[in-house]
Design a protein around this motif. Structure first.
Motif, PDB file in Angstrom:
ATOM      1  N   MET A   1       0.795  -1.017  -0.035  1.00  0.00           N
ATOM      2  CA  MET A   1       0.162   0.108   0.047  1.00  0.00           C
ATOM      3  C   MET A   1       0.937   1.085  -0.041  1.00  0.00           C
ATOM      4  O   MET A   1       1.797   1.342   0.812  1.00  0.00           O
ATOM      5  N   ASN A   2       0.617   2.060  -0.956  1.00  0.00           N
ATOM      6  CA  ASN A   2       1.439   3.481  -0.696  1.00  0.00           C
ATOM      7  C   ASN A   2       1.022   4.434   0.125  1.00  0.00           C
ATOM      8  O   ASN A   2      -0.212   4.393   0.970  1.00  0.00           O
ATOM      9  N   ASP A   3       1.807   5.304   0.330  1.00  0.00           N
ATOM     10  CA  ASP A   3       1.478   6.177   1.891  1.00  0.00           C
ATOM     11  C   ASP A   3       0.461   7.214   1.399  1.00  0.00           C
ATOM     12  O   ASP A   3      -0.243   7.523   2.170  1.00  0.00           O
ATOM     13  N   TYR A   5      -2.459   6.360  -0.159  1.00  0.00           N
ATOM     14  CA  TYR A   5      -3.786   5.618   0.369  1.00  0.00           C
ATOM     15  C   TYR A   5      -3.676   5.418   1.777  1.00  0.00           C
ATOM     16  O   TYR A   5      -4.824   5.670   2.293  1.00  0.00           O
ATOM     17  N   ARG A   6      -2.618   5.139   2.600  1.00  0.00           N
ATOM     18  CA  ARG A   6      -2.553   4.992   3.968  1.00  0.00           C
ATOM     19  C   ARG A   6      -3.019   6.192   4.617  1.00  0.00           C
ATOM     20  O   ARG A   6      -3.436   6.270   5.321  1.00  0.00           O
ATOM     21  N   GLU A  42      -3.933  -6.473  -0.878  1.00  0.00           N
ATOM     22  CA  GLU A  42      -3.116  -5.122  -1.040  1.00  0.00           C
ATOM     23  C   GLU A  42      -2.912  -4.823  -2.524  1.00  0.00           C
ATOM     24  O   GLU A  42      -3.009  -3.774  -3.064  1.00  0.00           O
ATOM     25  N   GLU A  43      -2.951  -5.981  -3.418  1.00  0.00           N
ATOM     26  CA  GLU A  43      -2.910  -5.753  -4.835  1.00  0.00           C
ATOM     27  C   GLU A  43      -4.166  -5.412  -5.369  1.00  0.00           C
ATOM     28  O   GLU A  43      -5.218  -5.767  -4.943  1.00  0.00           O
ATOM     29  N   GLU A 104      -6.359   7.950  -6.928  1.00  0.00           N
ATOM     30  CA  GLU A 104      -6.203   7.008  -7.590  1.00  0.00           C
ATOM     31  C   GLU A 104      -6.018   7.827  -9.367  1.00  0.00           C
ATOM     32  O   GLU A 104      -5.149   7.653  -9.949  1.00  0.00           O
ATOM     33  N   ALA A 107      -3.453  10.241  -9.408  1.00  0.00           N
ATOM     34  CA  ALA A 107      -2.251   9.859  -9.663  1.00  0.00           C
ATOM     35  C   ALA A 107      -1.781   9.272 -10.945  1.00  0.00           C
ATOM     36  O   ALA A 107      -0.493   9.365 -11.682  1.00  0.00           O
TER      37      ALA A 107
END
Length: 110
Positions: A1-3, A5-6, A42-43, A104, A107
């Motif tokens: 998970m990228n930062d 999204y966290r 997570e994927e 998303e 991004a």
């Protein structure tokens, strides 16, 4: 998970935990005090959260708690509160899914 999204999850008061096996656990208390937890892969994290939010069934959730009360679980709120809480959980999930989806899109430059 990228930062990113966290950060979104945590900004919306969801606790984020990775199980180390490719799954992310998201946890948040509902207005009625339910410790609501979902686990998604997570994927394709954003797609998984969106799918979970879209498939959340308020009636099924209410029925689960009514059945729990009938089998002796204490502390289950009255049905009116369960209905309101299920709606709030649905709203929480949709809010999270929308926020993640918007990030998303940003991004990828859409």
């Amino acid at each position: 998970m990228n930062d990113i999204y966290r950060d979104i999850c945590e900004k919306l008061d969801w606790s984020v935990t990775s199980d180390g096996d490719g799954n992310i656990e998201l946890e948040k208390y509902s207005p009625a005090g339910e410790d609501f937890i979902i686990t998604v892969g997570e994927e394709r994290f954003v797609d998984n959260v969106k799918a979970y939010a879209a498939s959340f069934d308020q009636e099924e959730h209410i029925e689960m708690w009514v059945a729990a009360r009938r089998s002796g679980t204490s502390g289950v709120p009255p049905i009116k509160e369960l209905v309101e809480d299920a709606q709030a959980i649905d709203d929480m999930l949709r809010e999270l899914a929308c926020a993640l989806f918007e990030a998303e899109l940003e991004a990828v430059g859409a």
